[in-house]
Design an enzyme around this catalytic site. Structure first.
Site, PDB file in Angstrom:
ATOM      1  CB  THR A 275      -9.355  -0.468  -7.432  1.00 26.77           C
ATOM      2  OG1 THR A 275      -9.165   0.701  -6.628  1.00 26.77           O
ATOM      3  CG2 THR A 275      -8.726  -1.657  -6.710  1.00 26.77           C
TER       4      THR A 275
ATOM      5  CB  SER B 235     -12.649  -0.997   0.537  1.00 27.24           C
ATOM      6  OG  SER B 235     -13.085   0.089   1.299  1.00 27.24           O
TER       7      SER B 235
ATOM      8  N   GLY C 119     -13.730  -1.332  -7.043  1.00 29.60           N
ATOM      9  CA  GLY C 119     -15.056  -0.794  -6.707  1.00 29.60           C
ATOM     10  C   GLY C 119     -15.094   0.030  -5.430  1.00 29.60           C
ATOM     11  N   GLY C 120     -13.927   0.515  -4.976  1.00 30.30           N
ATOM     12  CA  GLY C 120     -13.935   1.394  -3.793  1.00 30.30           C
ATOM     13  C   GLY C 120     -14.631   0.726  -2.631  1.00 30.30           C
TER      14      GLY C 120
ATOM     15  CD  GLU D 114      -4.837   4.390  -3.190  1.00 30.31           C
ATOM     16  OE1 GLU D 114      -6.044   4.140  -3.043  1.00 30.31           O
ATOM     17  OE2 GLU D 114      -4.208   4.131  -4.231  1.00 30.31           O
TER      18      GLU D 114
ATOM     19  NE  ARG E 121      -4.153   1.761   0.972  1.00 32.88           N
ATOM     20  CZ  ARG E 121      -5.138   2.100   0.147  1.00 32.88           C
ATOM     21  NH1 ARG E 121      -5.139   1.743  -1.119  1.00 32.88           N
ATOM     22  NH2 ARG E 121      -6.161   2.814   0.597  1.00 32.88           N
TER      23      ARG E 121
ATOM     24  CG  ASN F 170      -8.438   6.358  -4.417  1.00 31.74           C
ATOM     25  OD1 ASN F 170      -9.291   5.488  -4.226  1.00 31.74           O
ATOM     26  ND2 ASN F 170      -8.504   7.538  -3.853  1.00 31.74           N
TER      27      ASN F 170
END
Ligand code: GLY
Length: 565
Positions: free
Chosen positions: A376, A448, A468-469, A415, A103, A396
């Site tokens: 994403t 997520s 899909g956030g 992000e 990340r 993002n």
């Protein structure tokens, strides 16, 4: 001309018109395959075929994943990346599971108030667009770590070379990509101090070649120098110069100190299956565990698939889980995330005590328990030995910050918007956060992303994930449920319409064709607000049948493609 001659003449004209107007697809998208040895499902046919070639050559799932990740950075710039980050859940053929966190990290001079105006209000434009929106990219380091630990081919250059080729010589864009590049032209011009490769004067058309020479030479540096080819040297210089020229804050030190982290997976059982997913800084694994535990006491099949009863139950579970996510979850290296309590069965059951099958709760009455264009991309891979990779990776929003690194040809993430810029203020996905997810130097923003692997009796069963956030978690949850509770085929499990509740805003989001009229009516009578919005997720899933047959399904919702042999 007689009537007959005129009719024949018109028919010939129609035939010529038809043959000339016939719409030829650029790619033959494979959505549903059944194979014996290995499979790879990604968001783009070019990336899937590059991964497949590695698998056929004797590379393992991690080798294929590395080749796919770099390929997506070239052929799927909306979310594929080297300027972003992600998470990998890996299960080897002996059953050992590990998670890699690559990340993005907040730059060293980032601070909690950096996106607030003088009145303390969040300025979302600043955390979503331009260089200041970018966290320190983790992707190249993540791929390098995975390569060092698990590669079978042990040939880093071999894994990147196909991507260098498609960046330099070009690849054919799909009609969806042509449309999206044209739609983004204004943003690309606005948020860049140069003309990036995705911008050209005349509109893009499907089938045209996209060539990215700057990106090709960046990939060459990475191929030749390994991880240092990105975080040191000329590529790092391009990043830092681009930051300085455009109000960004990522420094050489930020780049050279980036580190990926191996983490312990979130693991739990549901109805005889074992599910492995990502721990914080992703909320995916915790949320998935809470969702499955909340609904376990109920008999879903007898309620019926997509009945008002089952949708109500699932939406109420989602409401509570997202309330917890908002208050308690963040980077556990910076904030004391109460992981043990959040995963405790008694706690999870207590969260559902006030569930009423006859009435929707209101999100304003649901507090967290006491103690995110939605882009994403995800890819799922299994190799001939049964090693499995589930990777979700992101910049993002669609095309991230919309800003390219001049000279290096890749898009920067946005992000930083996944942090809570101000407690209670929604981010790109309408998600609200609190202290746990406030901005701090070096911290990782809450995600997520839910790359997931499912086993049964210690045998690999499923590899699944999606973009899909905020909807990622609920899509993964529903696809697994569709398979293991409703016993749908993998194709039906992935292609069926989806719905989503995330506590705030307080409504059930539906895909256009989700739920029939009477189910919608009953849910409204129970007190739910329903809102029909766009597609939810693009799931890439692999399922292993009892006889070892590998089913691989690519979501119909976009250009996704399954390859295998
Ligand atoms: N950027 C979307 C996520 O990490 O959840």
């Amino acid at each position: 001309m007689s009537r007959i001659k005129l009719s024949i003449f018109l028919l010939v004209l129609m035939f010529i018109g038809f043959t000339h107007c016939k719409v030829e697809p650029v790619y033959n998208f494979q959505k549903d395959i059944s194979v014996k040895n290995a499979a790879v499902v990604t968001a783009h046919p070019v990336a899937s075929e590059i991964g497949l070639a590695v698998l056929r050559e004797g590379g393992n799932a991690v080798d294929a994943a590395i080749a796919v990740q770099f390929a997506l950075a070239v052929c799927y710039p909306v979310a594929g990346n080297i300027g972003g980050g992600g998470f990998m859940v890996y299960r080897d053929s002996l059953g050992e599971v590990s998670c890699l966190d690559f990340r993005e990290m907040a730059p060293s001079s980032a601070h909690a108030d950096m996106y607030l105006d003088e009145n303390g209000e969040a300025i979302s434009e600043m955390s979503r667009r331009g260089h200041l929106a970018a966290g320190v990219p983790g992707t190249v380091d993540g791929m390098w770590e995975a390569f060092k630990k698990y590669s079978k081919l042990k040939d880093w250059k071999r894994l990147i070379n196909p991507s260098i080729k498609i960046a330099r010589d070009g690849y054919k864009i799909t009609s969806r990509q042509a449309r999206m590049f044209n739609e983004e032209k204004e943003n690309f011009n606005k948020y860049n101090d140069h003309t990036p490769a995705l911008v050209k004067e005349s509109p893009w058309k499907k089938g045209e070649l996209l060539m990215q020479p700057q990106l090709a030479s960046t990939l060459e540096h990475i191929a030749n120098k390994g991880v240092d080819g990105f975080y040191q040297g000329i590529v790092a210089d391009h990043i830092v110069n681009s930051m300085k020229a455009n109000g960004g804050i990522i420094t050489h030190e930020d780049l050279s100190s980036y580190t990926s982290i191996w983490r312990k997976p979130i693991q739990f059982n549901y109805e005889g299956y074992t599910i492995y997913s990502m721990p914080p800084p992703s909320s995916g694994g915790v949320a998935l565990c809470q969702l499955f535990e909340m609904i376990e006491p109920f008999d879903l099949p007898s309620m019926g698939f997509h009945s008002s009863e089952s949708v109500h139950l699932i939406a109420e579970a989602e409401r509570r889980v997202y309330a917890d996510r908002s208050k308690h979850l963040g980077d556990a290296d910076y904030y004391p995330v109460p992981l043990a309590q959040l995963l405790d069965s008694t706690y999870i059951a207590s969260r559902f005590n006030d569930f009423n099958p006859q009435k929707a709760n209101r999100s304003k009455d649901i507090e967290a328990g006491i103690i995110e264009s939605e882009e994403t991309t995800h890819y799922s891979i299994v190799d001939q030995w049964g090693n499995a990779v589930s990777i979700t990776t992101t910049i993002n929003g669609g095309y991230g910050s919309k800003s390219f690194v001049n000279g290096a040809g890749f898009l920067l993430n946005n992000e930083m918007d996944d942090f809570s810029a101000k407690p209670g203020t929604p981010n790109l996905y309408g998600l609200v956060g609190a202290e746990a997810n406030k901005i701090e130097p070096g911290k990782r923003m809450l995600s997520s992303m839910t790359p997931t692997i499912v086993t049964k009796n210690e045998n690999l069963k499923m590899i699944v994930g999606t973009p899909g956030g905020s909807t990622i978690i609920t899509s993964v949850f529903q696809v697994i449920l569709n398979k293991i509770e409703y016993q749908l085929s993998l194709k039906e499990a992935v292609h069926n319409p989806r719905f989503h509740h995330q506590w705030l805003p307080d409504y059930i989001r539906l895909e256009k064709n989700a739920l029939d009229v009477s189910t919608r009516d009953t849910l409204t009578k129970l007190g739910h607000e329903l809102q029909v919005k766009g597609n939810i997720g693009k799931v890439e899933a692999i399922w292993i049948e009892e006889d070892g047959t590998i089913k691989a399904v690519a979501d119909w919702r976009a250009d996704d493609h399954a390859s295998g042999y």
